[in-house]
Design an enzyme around this catalytic site. Structure first.
Site, short mmCIF file in Angstrom:
data_model
loop_
_atom_site.label_atom_id
_atom_site.label_comp_id
_atom_site.label_asym_id
_atom_site.label_seq_id
_atom_site.Cartn_x
_atom_site.Cartn_y
_atom_site.Cartn_z
N ASP A 1 2.10 29.78 5.84
CA ASP A 1 1.53 30.52 7.21
C ASP A 1 2.10 29.73 8.39
OD1 ASP A 1 0.14 28.02 6.59
OD2 ASP A 1 -1.70 28.79 7.80
N HIS B 1 1.00 17.47 7.17
CA HIS B 1 0.34 18.24 5.68
C HIS B 1 1.24 18.73 4.79
CE1 HIS B 1 -3.58 17.58 7.76
NE2 HIS B 1 -3.14 18.17 8.73
C1 BDR Z 1 -3.36 22.88 6.89
O1 BDR Z 1 -3.86 24.06 7.68
C2 BDR Z 1 -2.98 24.52 8.54
O2 BDR Z 1 -3.04 24.57 9.95
C3 BDR Z 1 -1.61 23.52 8.32
O3 BDR Z 1 -0.39 24.39 8.45
C4 BDR Z 1 -1.82 23.09 6.97
O4 BDR Z 1 -1.38 24.19 5.88
C5 BDR Z 1 -3.90 21.56 7.06
O5 BDR Z 1 -5.30 21.82 6.88
CA CA Z 2 0.28 25.81 6.42
#
Ligand code: BDR
Ligand code: CA
Length: 315
Positions: A11, A239
């Site tokens: 995403d 992340h």
């Molecule tokens: C996840 O949430 C999204 O905002 C980031 O891309 C990551 O995949 C972190 O909690």
């Molecule tokens: Ca993400």
């Protein structure tokens, strides 16, 4: 580097953008990329993915638009306050290429049939496309080598509620379907991703690289603004890149027990919580032959340096 064929689901998203960079720099054999609503709409995520892949010299990788709405729900509007209105920190990239006609779920099913037993799946957004693919092809788990996700939290707080991480919270029903399916799942959650950081020095060095590294560094302005009060200094969590690094074997967690995972699919205060059964903790996590879930809990320091080294190889 892994020689396996990959399906990547994202995403895109600033940390998703860094992940595309890591996958390209490490030479991952990307057969297709699907987008899903999360940080922004699935259509917007596909746009960002196409533009970034072109900037990184890989306009050849097909990108499919995936699910706009979560299973049984309606997309809530994204995370502009984390990733900016366009998902990539207001950085404007030239628009290159168009998404393919098939859906992300259909792409995943097709790729699994084309690469039976070897296709690896890396998913760093809500798990809607994977759940839809499981509905389309019930044999999918036997066709896919493994699934690595960024999502969840085992022993640490959530990031969108006291207990829930954003990707799982955005589509808890899909996440439960992915954990229920008979394929190996590695859950790279906040336990380890909050320990993986880019500092100001990383961003400065990235900005001095080529066009793609400089664009990624520019996006990090917005991401750093969000994370600075959370982490106590100008920096951000990595992340999605950490999930990719673990999937690629670039990072090997120092503790990653096998443990069953369930998701809270209610709409109460526990919505989206990943319930990880870690009761083996005090006896060294004995083997559990019938359990397919692996949950990294500890990593060594230094991932930011390693990610920077990879990203600076981009054009
Ligand atoms: C996840 O949430 C999204 O905002 C980031 O891309 C990551 O995949 C972190 O909690
Ligand atoms: Ca993400």
């Amino acid at each position: 580097m892994s020689g396996a064929p990959w399906y990547f689901d994202c995403d895109t998203g600033i940390d998703d953008a860094l992940t595309l960079g890591l996958l390209v720099a490490e030479g991952a054999d990307l057969k297709g990329i699907g987008s899903v609503s999360g940080n922004l709409s699935a259509a917007g995520g596909a746009r960002n993915t196409l533009d970034l892949m072109a900037l990184m010299g890989r306009p050849d990788v097909p990108v499919a638009v995936g699910a706009h709405d979560p299973i049984g729900g309606v997309f809530g509007g994204g995370a502009e306050f984390v990733h900016g209105a366009n998902g990539i920190g207001e950085v404007e990239l030239p628009h290159v290429g168009e998404p393919v006609a098939e859906s992300a779920a259909a792409m995943l099913v097709r790729l699994a049939h084309e690469h039976p037993g070897t296709l690896r799946v890396l998913a760093v957004g809500p798990l809607t496309n994977l759940a839809l693919a499981l509905e389309l092809e019930p044999e999918l788990p036997s066709l896919v080598a493994d699934v690595v996700i960024m999502g969840g939290a085992a022993l640490v707080p959530g990031n969108v509620s006291a207990v829930a991480e954003a990707n799982i919270w955005n589509d808890p029903i899909a996440a439960q379907a992915v954990f229920d399916a008979a394929w190996p799942v590695t859950m790279v959650g906040l336990d380890v991703t909050m320990l993986a950081r880019f500092e100001e020095s990383h961003r400065t060095e990235l900005a001095a690289g080529g066009a793609a590294p400089a664009a990624l560094a520019a996006m990090l302005d917005v991401y750093f603004q969000y994370y600075t009060p959370i982490l106590g200094r100008p920096s951000c969590a990595l992340h999605d890149p950490l999930a990719a690094a673990i999937a690629l074997g670039v990072v090997v967690p120092t503790l990653a027990p096998v443990a069953p995972v369930e998701v809270d699919t209610t709409d109460g205060p526990g919505r989206g919580q990943t319930l990880v059964d870690l009761r083996g903790r005090f006896v060294g996590y004995p083997a559990q032959p019938d359990v397919r879930h692996t949950v990294p809990l500890e990593i060594a320091e230094g991932f930011g340096d390693r990610l920077l080294e990879s990203l600076l190889r981009l054009p």
